[in-house]
Design a protein around this motif. Structure first.
Motif, PDB file in Angstrom:
ATOM      1  N   ILE A 176      85.789  62.400  36.456  1.00 32.78           N
ATOM      2  CA  ILE A 176      86.654  61.393  37.066  1.00 32.78           C
ATOM      3  C   ILE A 176      87.891  61.152  36.198  1.00 32.78           C
ATOM      4  N   GLU A 177      87.711  61.185  34.888  1.00 27.77           N
ATOM      5  CA  GLU A 177      88.836  60.956  33.982  1.00 27.77           C
ATOM      6  C   GLU A 177      89.869  62.076  34.109  1.00 27.77           C
ATOM      7  N   ARG A 178      89.421  63.305  34.279  1.00 23.96           N
ATOM      8  CA  ARG A 178      90.372  64.405  34.466  1.00 23.96           C
ATOM      9  C   ARG A 178      91.121  64.256  35.789  1.00 23.96           C
ATOM     10  N   ILE A 179      90.435  63.751  36.804  1.00 22.89           N
ATOM     11  CA  ILE A 179      91.111  63.490  38.076  1.00 22.89           C
ATOM     12  C   ILE A 179      92.181  62.414  37.880  1.00 22.89           C
ATOM     13  N   ARG A 180      91.850  61.371  37.126  1.00 20.48           N
ATOM     14  CA  ARG A 180      92.826  60.294  36.882  1.00 20.48           C
ATOM     15  C   ARG A 180      94.064  60.834  36.181  1.00 20.48           C
ATOM     16  N   ILE A 181      93.866  61.692  35.195  1.00 25.31           N
ATOM     17  CA  ILE A 181      95.003  62.258  34.454  1.00 25.31           C
ATOM     18  C   ILE A 181      95.860  63.130  35.371  1.00 25.31           C
ATOM     19  N   THR A 182      95.197  63.893  36.234  1.00 28.37           N
ATOM     20  CA  THR A 182      95.925  64.751  37.172  1.00 28.37           C
ATOM     21  C   THR A 182      96.818  63.930  38.093  1.00 28.37           C
ATOM     22  N   LEU A 183      96.344  62.750  38.471  1.00 24.32           N
ATOM     23  CA  LEU A 183      97.083  61.895  39.406  1.00 24.32           C
ATOM     24  C   LEU A 183      97.980  60.888  38.691  1.00 24.32           C
ATOM     25  N   SER A 184      98.165  61.058  37.393  1.00 24.07           N
ATOM     26  CA  SER A 184      98.897  60.042  36.617  1.00 24.07           C
ATOM     27  C   SER A 184     100.332  59.848  37.098  1.00 24.07           C
ATOM     28  N   ASP A 185     101.008  60.941  37.490  1.00 22.16           N
ATOM     29  CA  ASP A 185     102.390  60.793  37.971  1.00 22.16           C
ATOM     30  C   ASP A 185     102.434  59.935  39.224  1.00 22.16           C
ATOM     31  N   TYR A 186     101.465  60.152  40.107  1.00 27.21           N
ATOM     32  CA  TYR A 186     101.418  59.382  41.347  1.00 27.21           C
ATOM     33  C   TYR A 186     101.021  57.932  41.084  1.00 27.21           C
ATOM     34  N   SER A 187     100.199  57.712  40.073  1.00 24.95           N
ATOM     35  CA  SER A 187      99.798  56.336  39.766  1.00 24.95           C
ATOM     36  C   SER A 187     100.988  55.528  39.251  1.00 24.95           C
ATOM     37  N   ARG A 188     101.900  56.191  38.530  1.00 18.56           N
ATOM     38  CA  ARG A 188     103.099  55.474  38.060  1.00 18.56           C
ATOM     39  C   ARG A 188     103.982  55.071  39.242  1.00 18.56           C
ATOM     40  N   ILE A 189     104.096  55.974  40.213  1.00 15.80           N
ATOM     41  CA  ILE A 189     104.890  55.642  41.405  1.00 15.80           C
ATOM     42  C   ILE A 189     104.218  54.505  42.176  1.00 15.80           C
ATOM     43  N   ALA A 190     102.878  54.586  42.281  1.00 18.69           N
ATOM     44  CA  ALA A 190     102.143  53.534  42.992  1.00 18.69           C
ATOM     45  C   ALA A 190     102.322  52.183  42.312  1.00 18.69           C
ATOM     46  N   ALA A 191     102.342  52.191  40.967  1.00 17.80           N
ATOM     47  CA  ALA A 191     102.516  50.938  40.228  1.00 17.80           C
ATOM     48  C   ALA A 191     103.870  50.306  40.513  1.00 17.80           C
ATOM     49  N   GLU A 192     104.846  51.143  40.841  1.00 24.86           N
ATOM     50  CA  GLU A 192     106.185  50.638  41.119  1.00 24.86           C
ATOM     51  C   GLU A 192     106.352  50.195  42.575  1.00 24.86           C
ATOM     52  N   GLU A 193     105.679  50.901  43.506  1.00 21.20           N
ATOM     53  CA  GLU A 193     105.991  50.698  44.919  1.00 21.20           C
ATOM     54  C   GLU A 193     104.835  50.158  45.749  1.00 21.20           C
ATOM     55  N   ASP A 194     103.593  50.204  45.268  1.00 23.23           N
ATOM     56  CA  ASP A 194     102.449  49.815  46.092  1.00 23.23           C
ATOM     57  C   ASP A 194     101.872  48.495  45.598  1.00 23.23           C
ATOM     58  N   GLU A 195     102.024  47.462  46.420  1.00 20.68           N
ATOM     59  CA  GLU A 195     101.583  46.119  46.025  1.00 20.68           C
ATOM     60  C   GLU A 195     100.069  46.066  45.830  1.00 20.68           C
ATOM     61  N   ARG A 196      99.326  46.741  46.727  1.00 18.65           N
ATOM     62  CA  ARG A 196      97.864  46.712  46.616  1.00 18.65           C
ATOM     63  C   ARG A 196      97.399  47.420  45.345  1.00 18.65           C
ATOM     64  N   TYR A 197      98.071  48.477  44.949  1.00 21.30           N
ATOM     65  CA  TYR A 197      97.707  49.181  43.720  1.00 21.30           C
ATOM     66  C   TYR A 197      97.896  48.258  42.520  1.00 21.30           C
ATOM     67  N   ARG A 198      99.003  47.539  42.511  1.00 21.41           N
ATOM     68  CA  ARG A 198      99.247  46.612  41.396  1.00 21.41           C
ATOM     69  C   ARG A 198      98.206  45.501  41.373  1.00 21.41           C
ATOM     70  N   GLU A 199      97.699  45.131  42.542  1.00 23.56           N
ATOM     71  CA  GLU A 199      96.726  44.041  42.623  1.00 23.56           C
ATOM     72  C   GLU A 199      95.335  44.485  42.182  1.00 23.56           C
ATOM     73  N   TYR A 200      94.922  45.701  42.561  1.00 26.42           N
ATOM     74  CA  TYR A 200      93.543  46.108  42.350  1.00 26.42           C
ATOM     75  C   TYR A 200      93.323  47.090  41.183  1.00 26.42           C
ATOM     76  N   SER A 201      94.342  47.792  40.759  1.00 25.03           N
ATOM     77  CA  SER A 201      94.136  48.800  39.728  1.00 25.03           C
ATOM     78  C   SER A 201      93.835  48.166  38.373  1.00 25.03           C
ATOM     79  N   PRO A 202      92.725  48.561  37.721  1.00 25.78           N
ATOM     80  CA  PRO A 202      92.412  48.003  36.395  1.00 25.78           C
ATOM     81  C   PRO A 202      93.391  48.486  35.330  1.00 25.78           C
ATOM     82  N   PHE A 203      94.166  49.542  35.638  1.00 24.59           N
ATOM     83  CA  PHE A 203      95.143  50.044  34.667  1.00 24.59           C
ATOM     84  C   PHE A 203      96.444  49.245  34.712  1.00 24.59           C
TER      85      PHE A 203
END
Length: 535
Positions: free
Chosen positions: A62-89
């Motif tokens: 799961i951790e390798r999957i998270r690292i693979t998606l890291s670029d998308y998670s940064r975009i989500a942190a900027e543009e997705d309100e639900r991601y900012r609300e629920y993501s533990p990162f």
């Protein structure tokens, strides 16, 4: 050619994106079901030590999957309100939250239209674009064709690969339903969710196999009374090609299993023989509906006049039904170079059969007659090419639950003895267990690695006069001397661990599935040849 493909991709931007999004959604849905099925109670299995080992394995993936998606998670942190609300990162308050659910049925959000960016026509001329084209209006499509599609495909490939590793682990995990107190009722919605998630994860088949193991009641299976006409020589392979009621359009595969009838046989012996056949038929019927490298089971046909049970199978989907499949043993013995497996294919076949055998063992079953002639390959329906990446296991010789009654019957077939553990050669000295299956697996893995049958290996060994060596000793020596040159050190270690009885006192350990995964399955992964990390 490159510019042509990019231009085509630009024109097909929406269908291409939808197809990739659909595949991506499926992989995410699998991960969601994994969490629902196993992590509601914070544990996978009840044994604490074993639970920690399983969690560590899964966490690394799961951790390798998270690292693979890291670029998308940064975009989500900027543009997705639900991601900012629920993501533990992003939101530390969510760090200890056990379960966060999202409705994956909803449509993916459409990105806000960006302000057109000026791109000179000179920069795009190499793509064959006419200068008069209004580039900025098609910029999103060009961005997809040039950059985004390739990156999305790369991420999807990694996600699919990591999920495949999780799928390899799942059959080995003794899954359990939600823990509850005696008399406590489970809400129907919760039960339905669990069943749906089990189906998505492919665990229903394993649950059914476990049920067969634990059930002592008589098993009901489909029976066949049709006329089966052989179309191939029964002596030429493990499966016989037959037509049903002389129909050219209904062709099946048949496996004959003979049983002994003596003057001393009583009604109890006959009942037990029939029960063993039905139990095997029930096993194969359930296994054939899952991803366990077994054939689709059609039914059982009793032929007491020949003292045999006839097991009838359908061909796998999209395979050539005009010829019986080829066994691994036939392929190794053939001089046809087209039947010689490449190095990557050898690793894949080895891993596939080992995983399938381990999954059966985890469900409580033993194969009892595993050898290279028990692994078969089919040809593709249209191209007639051999489907080397899809081996199937056959010849389950009256497999039975490990703890059930076992009659120590035997034959002294020299060929079969090459795959038999020393305790099972001649008159058996012990009941059949997983250890004996693993010994046979070691022999087959050695055959795949050296691309030579065990019988030829034994024939070529010159034993000095006055000395005696067991088959087991000879195979272990060949493994140590020759195998690493062909398949690498890790593969060699895996084969030796199957051949040298090191699991004799660990076979009943609660975490043996994990031990086998770490010491055999991971080591016969092709990546182990390159000394990369394998999971």
């Amino acid at each position: 050619m490159c510019s042509y493909r990019v231009n085509i991709s630009r024109r097909n931007v929406f269908p291409e994106r939808q197809e990739l999004e659909s595949k991506f959604r499926y992989e995410v849905l699998f991960l969601q079901s994994l969490g629902q099925c196993f992590f509601r109670n914070g544990a996978i299995v009840e044994n604490e030590r074993t639970n920690r080992r399983w969690l560590r394995q899964i966490h690394e993936i799961i951790e390798r999957i998270r690292i693979t998606l890291s670029d998308y998670s940064r975009i989500a942190a900027e543009e997705d309100e639900r991601y900012r609300e629920y993501s533990p990162f992003v939101n530390r308050e969510m760090y200890d939250t056990a379960l966060v659910e999202f409705d994956l049925a909803e449509e993916l959000p459409i990105p806000a239209r960006q302000t057109p960016v000026h791109v000179t026509t000179r920069a795009l001329r190499w793509l064959g674009i006419k200068a008069k084209e209004r580039v900025n209006e098609n910029l999103d499509a060009w961005k997809w064709a040039l950059v985004e599609k390739r990156k999305f495909e790369a991420v999807l490939i990694v996600l699919q690969d990591e999920n495949r590793r999780l799928k390899d682990l799942l059959p080995l995990i003794p899954a359990r339903r939600e823990a509850r107190q005696p008399g406590q009722k489970v809400h129907q919605d919760t039960q339905d969710d669990f069943d749906e998630d089990s189906y998505r994860l492919g665990l229903n088949t394993h649950a059914e196999l476990k049920r067969i193991v634990q059930s002592e009641a008589s098993t009901t299976v489909a029976t066949i009374s049709a006329n089966l006409k052989p179309l191939s020589d029964p002596e030429c392979g493990p499966l016989v090609l037959c037509s049903v009621d002389n129909s050219r359009h209904d062709v099946v595969l048949v496996e004959y299993k003979y049983y002994r009838v003596s003057e001393d046989s009583d009604e109890e012996d006959k009942r037990r023989t029939a029960q063993r056949a039905r139990q095997l038929a029930s096993l194969l019927s359930s296994a054939g509906t899952g991803d366990l490298a077994t054939l689709p089971f059609r039914g059982l046909f009793e032929e007491p006049e020949y003292s045999r049970h006839t097991f009838v199978f359908d061909f796998p989907i999209n395979t050539d039904t005009s010829a019986a499949p080829l066994s691994l043993c036939e392929m190794i013995n053939s001089r046809n170079l087209d039947l010689r497996l490449s190095l990557p294919d050898r690793f894949q076949v080895a891993a596939t059969v080992a995983k399938a055998l381990a999954a059966f063992h985890s469900d409580g079953w033993v194969h009892k007659s595993f050898r290279s002639s028990s692994v078969v390959f089919f040809r593709e329906e249209l191209t007639k090419n051999l489907m080397v990446k899809n081996p199937y296991l056959v010849r389950f010789e009256f497999s039975r639950p490990q703890m059930s009654h076992t009659k120590l019957d035997f034959d002294d077939d020299p060929e079969r003895n090459l795959y038999r553990h020393p305790d099972r050669q001649g008159e058996p000295r012990a009941s059949f267990t997983r250890l004996h299956d693993l010994y046979a697996l070691g022999v087959v893995l050695l055959e795949i690695g050296l691309w030579q049958t065990a019988s030829i290996m034994i024939e070529e060994v010159k034993v000095p006069k006055g000395r005696q060596k067991s088959v087991q000793e000879i195979l272990k020596q060949l493994t140590k001397r020759r195998l690493a040159h062909h398949m690498g050190e890790k593969y060699t270690e895996a084969v030796l661990s199957c051949l040298d009885d090191r699991y004799e006192h660990r076979i009943t350990d609660i975490d043996f599935s994990m031990i086998f995964h770490e010491e055999v399955i991971r080591k016969i992964d092709v990546r182990a040849l390159l000394d990369t990390r394998v999971e």
